[in-house]
Enzyme design. Structure first.
Site, PDB file in Angstrom:
ATOM      1  N   HIS A 461      -5.379  -2.880   1.255  1.00 49.80           N
ATOM      2  CA  HIS A 461      -5.454  -3.482   2.589  1.00 49.80           C
ATOM      3  C   HIS A 461      -4.928  -2.516   3.654  1.00 49.80           C
ATOM      4  O   HIS A 461      -5.614  -2.242   4.657  1.00 49.80           O
ATOM      5  CB  HIS A 461      -4.630  -4.781   2.600  1.00 49.80           C
ATOM      6  CG  HIS A 461      -4.574  -5.462   3.928  1.00 49.80           C
ATOM      7  ND1 HIS A 461      -5.355  -6.551   4.227  1.00 49.80           N
ATOM      8  CD2 HIS A 461      -3.827  -5.219   5.045  1.00 49.80           C
ATOM      9  CE1 HIS A 461      -5.104  -6.945   5.478  1.00 49.80           C
ATOM     10  NE2 HIS A 461      -4.167  -6.146   5.990  1.00 49.80           N
ATOM     11  N   GLU A 462      -3.719  -2.002   3.428  1.00 53.88           N
ATOM     12  CA  GLU A 462      -3.136  -1.110   4.428  1.00 53.88           C
ATOM     13  C   GLU A 462      -3.925   0.193   4.540  1.00 53.88           C
ATOM     14  O   GLU A 462      -4.033   0.781   5.620  1.00 53.88           O
ATOM     15  CB  GLU A 462      -1.668  -0.834   4.106  1.00 53.88           C
ATOM     16  CG  GLU A 462      -0.772  -2.071   4.121  1.00 53.88           C
ATOM     17  CD  GLU A 462      -0.855  -2.866   5.416  1.00 53.88           C
ATOM     18  OE1 GLU A 462      -1.152  -2.270   6.474  1.00 53.88           O
ATOM     19  OE2 GLU A 462      -0.638  -4.096   5.372  1.00 53.88           O
ATOM     20  N   HIS A 465      -6.714  -0.234   6.961  1.00 55.54           N
ATOM     21  CA  HIS A 465      -6.271   0.030   8.337  1.00 55.54           C
ATOM     22  C   HIS A 465      -6.218   1.532   8.603  1.00 55.54           C
ATOM     23  O   HIS A 465      -6.612   2.011   9.672  1.00 55.54           O
ATOM     24  CB  HIS A 465      -4.870  -0.549   8.556  1.00 55.54           C
ATOM     25  CG  HIS A 465      -4.819  -2.018   8.785  1.00 55.54           C
ATOM     26  ND1 HIS A 465      -5.594  -2.665   9.721  1.00 55.54           N
ATOM     27  CD2 HIS A 465      -4.042  -2.984   8.209  1.00 55.54           C
ATOM     28  CE1 HIS A 465      -5.307  -3.960   9.721  1.00 55.54           C
ATOM     29  NE2 HIS A 465      -4.374  -4.177   8.805  1.00 55.54           N
ATOM     30  N   HIS A 468      -9.497   3.024   9.376  1.00 57.13           N
ATOM     31  CA  HIS A 468      -9.909   2.688  10.739  1.00 57.13           C
ATOM     32  C   HIS A 468      -9.327   3.700  11.730  1.00 57.13           C
ATOM     33  O   HIS A 468      -9.987   4.092  12.709  1.00 57.13           O
ATOM     34  CB  HIS A 468      -9.418   1.266  11.061  1.00 57.13           C
ATOM     35  CG  HIS A 468     -10.163   0.584  12.161  1.00 57.13           C
ATOM     36  ND1 HIS A 468      -9.868  -0.696  12.561  1.00 57.13           N
ATOM     37  CD2 HIS A 468     -11.191   0.985  12.956  1.00 57.13           C
ATOM     38  CE1 HIS A 468     -10.678  -1.052  13.551  1.00 57.13           C
ATOM     39  NE2 HIS A 468     -11.493  -0.046  13.805  1.00 57.13           N
TER      40      HIS A 468
END
Length: 670
Positions: A461-462, A465, A468
Site C-alpha cells: 500500500h505505502e 503511494h 505515485h
C-alpha cells in the site's frame, strides 16, 4: 560554521546530510528560512509590474525553497524519530507556520494580483497545467480566508494558529501514551503464542530494557497477541490499553483537544460562508457533499453489519465451548476469529509468516514496479536519519527517476501507523528535480523480520503511494505526485495492494525464511482464499470510524465528542464486540491535522475505483498487461493533481465505477 540545513547539499542526489544535522540547527535554520520566504512573498506582492502568470503564480511556486528544505527534514524526523527536543521544536514551529500561512493568504496586494489573473484567465494563453495551477492557487487563497477583512480576518488567523497547536499536541500525546505502556510477560504467559509473536515480544522487551518479553502498543505486535493469546485476562489488559490511548486522563488526554478542534473547525467554515466544516472540506473532493459520502458508506454498512452479526453468533458459540460465559467482547473477537479461520479454512497465520520475510516482500514490490513500469532499484549508500533506514536509487532506462527510502521497524520514537511522504517532490520548475520519497512502517523486529499478510499488504500500500510520487511527470511541484483530492490519493496505494495477491508474485517471493522453499501451493491457495475472511469485522470497524468522523463535522460541533461518538454508534447498531478502528482520542487521521478530517471515508471511495481499476487488468492481458500499465502511468500516476481526479480516472477506464466491484472484492455482494 554554515548551518547544514541551509547549505548546498553535496550528497548523493541532494539527500539531506542527516549525519551533519543536529537538533540545535533547526531553530536558527527555521527562522532564517521563514524570513527568506516572507521576503520573497513581499517582493511578489509589491512588484510594480502588472501581474502575469510568471511574475505572480510561477514566482509563488518558486518561493519558500529554503523553508521547504528545512521542514522536509524536520517533519521527517518529528514523525519517524522523535525526541523531547524535536517535540519542543514542533510545538514552537506549529503556530509560527500557521501564522506564516495566514500572513501569506491575508496579503491583500498578493491576493489582488491573483484575483486579477483569475479574472483575465481566458486571455492569458496558459497551458492546461498552468490553468489548473492558477485555479488551485486562487481557490486555496479564497478557502484560506483571503477575501476576509477586519475582525473576521483576525479571527481566522487566530483559529488557524490554535488548530496548529492542537494538532501538534494531539500527535505528541498519542506518541507519549504509546511509548509509555507495555505489559511484561512471564514465560508461561507465552503459552499458545506462535514463535513469531514470541520473538517479537522478546525484541520489544529488549528494546524497553527488560529482561523478558513484553507487549507494546505497536499494531504489529498487539494485534497478533490479541489473535493468538489464549489468556483472556491478558488480552483484556492489552486491548484496554490499546483502546485507552489518548483518554487516560492527565497531561496526555486528547478528549478536550478533540472538542476544541471540532469547535474551531466549525467556526472556520462559518467564517467562509459554509454551513459545516464537512461541506467546506468536501467541496474540493470527488465526493463533493456529505450526503454522497454517507450514501456510499451506508450502502456498504448494511451488508457488512449483517455479516458481522452472523459471525458474532458463531464466535460466541465457540467461546461457550471453551467454557467462557458472558458476552463476546472486543478482546475476544480476533482470538476466536483466528481459531475459526484455522478450523474452517485450515489456515494458520503462524504457518504463513515464515514465507513473508520483509526483505523478500520489498523485493516483490520492486519486481512488480519493474514489470509494470520499467523501474529499477539500486541500493544507495547515503547518510540517513536512523540505522533502520535504507535507501535505493530508482532508475529507468539508465536515467535517474527518484530516491526511495524505507524505514520499516517499530520503535518508541516513531508515531504509530504507516505513511508515505516526499522530502522533495518531483518538478521541472524552477529547476528539474527528482523526488526523494520515504515509506515509514511499524513492523515488528525479528531475525529475520517476518510479516503478517496484513503487514505485507501495508508495505505494498505505502509503496503504491511512493510510485505515485516517483512516476510524477508535471511541471509544478504544487500539483506533483500525491497532491490530489483526498478521496483520490488512496487509489494508487490501494490498487498496488492487488499485486501482492497475484499468485506468480507470491510463488516467486514468498519463500521460507529457513529453507528458502516456495510457499506450498496449498498454503498459497489458502492465503488467497482467506483474503476476504472476517471482512464483516474489518468493514464495520472502518465504516464506524468514517461515519463518526463525518458526523462530527457535518453540522454543529458536539460539545462532548465522546458522548456523540457513543450516540452515533448506537444509532448505527454497532455490534457490541467490535470497536471503532480509531476512537476519537487516538484518531490521528482526523485530529493530528485536518488532512483526513471529514475524509476518513476516502479509503473506501478510492476502493470503489481500485477494485474497478484492477479488474481492467484482469479483463485485458492479466496483472502485468503492458497496455494497462502504460495507461495507468499515463493517465493517473504521472499526472498528479494537474487535472480533476474524475477526468483522470475516466481517461484511464472510460467511465466511473459503482460500488459493486468493492462489495464483490470484500465478499459482501449478494
Amino acid at each position: 560554521m554554515t548551518n547544514p540545513l541551509l547549505a548546498e547539499w553535496n550528497t548523493p542526489f541532494r539527500i539531506a546530510p542527516f549525519d551533519a544535522i543536529k537538533d540545535e540547527d533547526f531553530a536558527p535554520a527555521f527562522t532564517a528560512a521563514l524570513e527568506e520566504a516572507e521576503a520573497e512573498i513581499t517582493a511578489i506582492a509589491e512588484n510594480p509590474a502588472p501581474p502575469t502568470f510568471a511574475n505572480t503564480i510561477e514566482a509563488l511556486e518558486a518561493s519558500g525553497a529554503a523553508l521547504d528544505k528545512v521542514l522536509g527534514v524536520f517533519f521527517t524526523l518529528a514523525g519517524a524519530d522523535s525526541n523531547p527536543a524535536r517535540q519542543a521544536l514542533q510545538r514552537d514551529f506549529a503556530p509560527k507556520l500557521a501564522a506564516h500561512s495566514s500572513w501569506v493568504t491575508g496579503n491583500k496586494a498578493l491576493f489582488h494580483r491573483i484575483e486579477a489573473l483569475w479574472r483575465d484567465r481566458d486571455a492569458l494563453d496558459l497551458t492546461a497545467e498552468q490553468a489548473r495551477v492558477l485555479m488551485l492557487t486562487h481557490r486555496a487563497f479564497r478557502r484560506a480566508g483571503a477575501a476576509l477583512s477586519g475582525a473576521e480576518e483576525e479571527e481566522m488567523r487566530a483559529i488557524m494558529a490554535r488548530l496548529a497547536e492542537l494538532g501538534t499536541a494531539f500527535t505528541q500525546n498519542l506518541l507519549a501514551d504509546e511509548a509509555a505502556w507495555h505489559m511484561e510477560l512471564a514465560e508461561n504467559d507465552l503459552d499458545g503464542l506462535p514463535d513469531f509473536v514470541i520473538d517479537a515480544a522478546r525484541a520489544a522487551g529488549a528494546e524497553k530494557g527488560l529482561d523478558g518479553p513484553a507487549i507494546t502498543l505497536s499494531r504489529s505486535l498487539i494485534v497478533p497477541f490479541l489473535q493468538f493469546s489464549p489468556r483472556r485476562d491478558l488480552r483484556e489488559r492489552a486491548f484496554a490499553a490499546w483502546a485507552a490511548r489518548g483518554a487516560g486522563g492527565g497531561d496526555t488526554d486528547n478528549r478536550a483537544i478533540a472538542a476544541e478542534t471540532l469547535k474551531l473547525r466549525h467556526e472556520r467554515a462559518q467564517l467562509l460562508g459554509y454551513d459545516s466544516f464537512a461541506s467546506f472540506k468536501l467541496e474540493t473532493e470527488m465526493a463533493g457533499t456529505p450526503e454522497a459520502v454517507r450514501d456510499l458508506l451506508m450502502r456498504v454498512w448494511t451488508p457488512a453489519r449483517a455479516r458481522a452479526e452472523a459471525d458474532a453468533q458463531i464466535l460466541t458459540r465457540m467461546m461457550r465451548a471453551d467454557g467462557v460465559n458472558g458476552a463476546l467482547e472486543p478482546w475476544d473477537w480476533r482470538y476466536y476469529a483466528e481459531k475459526r479461520r484455522q478450523a474452517e479454512h485450515d489456515f494458520d497465520e503462524g504457518a504463513v509468516k515464515p514465507y513473508l520475510q520483509l526483505d523478500r516482500m520489498i523485493e516483490a514490490a520492486f519486481a512488480c514496479a519493474q514489470r509494470l513500469f520499467g523501474l529499477e532499484f539500486r541500493a544507495l549508500d547515503a547518510p540517513l536519519y536512523h540505522p533502520d533506514c535504507r535507501a535505493w536509487e530508482v532508475t529507468r532506462g539508465g536515467e535517474h527517476v527518484a530516491v526511495f527510502i524505507g524505514d520499516y521497524f517499530a520503535r518508541p520514537s516513531k508515531r504509530s501507523g504507516a505513511w508515505c511522504s516526499a522530502m522533495r517532490g518531483q518538478a521541472k520548475f524552477p529547476r528539474v528535480q527528482g523526488p526523494v520519497v520515504i515509506n515509514v512502517c511499524n513492523f515488528a523486529r525479528g531475525e529475520p523480520a517476518l510479516l503478517s499478510y496484513d503487514d505485507a499488504r501495508t508495505l505494498f500500500h505505502e509503496f503504491g503511494h511512493a510510485l505515485h510520487q516517483m512516476l510524477s511527470d508535471v511541471t509544478y511541484e504544487s500539483v506533483s505526485g500525491t497532491s490530489v483530492a483526498r478521496d483520490f490519493v488512496e487509489l494508487p496505494s490501494q490498487l498496488f495492494e492487488h499485486w501482492l495477491e497475484v499468485p506468480e508474485v507470491l510463488a516467486e517471493f514468498a519463500r521460507h525464511a529457513e529453507t528458502g522453499a516456495p510457499m506450498p501451493r496449498a498454503l498459497l491457495d489458502k492465503v488467497l482464499g482467506a483474503a476476504t475472511y472476517d471482512m464483516g469485522f474489518q468493514t464495520v470497524e472502518y465504516i464506524a470510524s468514517a461515519l463518526v468522523d463525518l458526523d462530527f463535522h457535518d453540522g454543529a460541533p458536539p460539545a462532548d465528542p465522546m458522548a456523540r461518538q457513543a450516540e452515533v454508534l448506537a444509532e448505527l447498531g454497532m455490534p457490541h464486540a467490535i470497536a471503532m478502528r480509531h476512537a476519537t482520542p487516538h484518531f490521528a487521521h482526523v485530529f493530528s491535522g485536518d488532512g483526513y478530517s471529514s475524509g476518513y471515508y476516502s479509503y473506501m471511495w478510492s476502493e470503489v475505483m481500485d477494485a474497478d481499476a484492477f479488474a481492467s487488468f484482469e479483463e485485458a492481458g492479466g496483472a502485468f498487461d503492458p497496455e494497462r500499465a502504460a495507461a495507468l502511468e499515463r493517465h493517473i500516476l504521472s499526472r498528479g493533481g494537474s487535472e480533476e481526479a474524475e477526468a483522470l480516472y475516466r481517461a484511464f477506464r472510460g467511465r466511473m465505477p459503482g460500488p459493486e466491484a468493492l462489495l464483490e472484492g470484500r465478499g459482501l455482494a449478494g
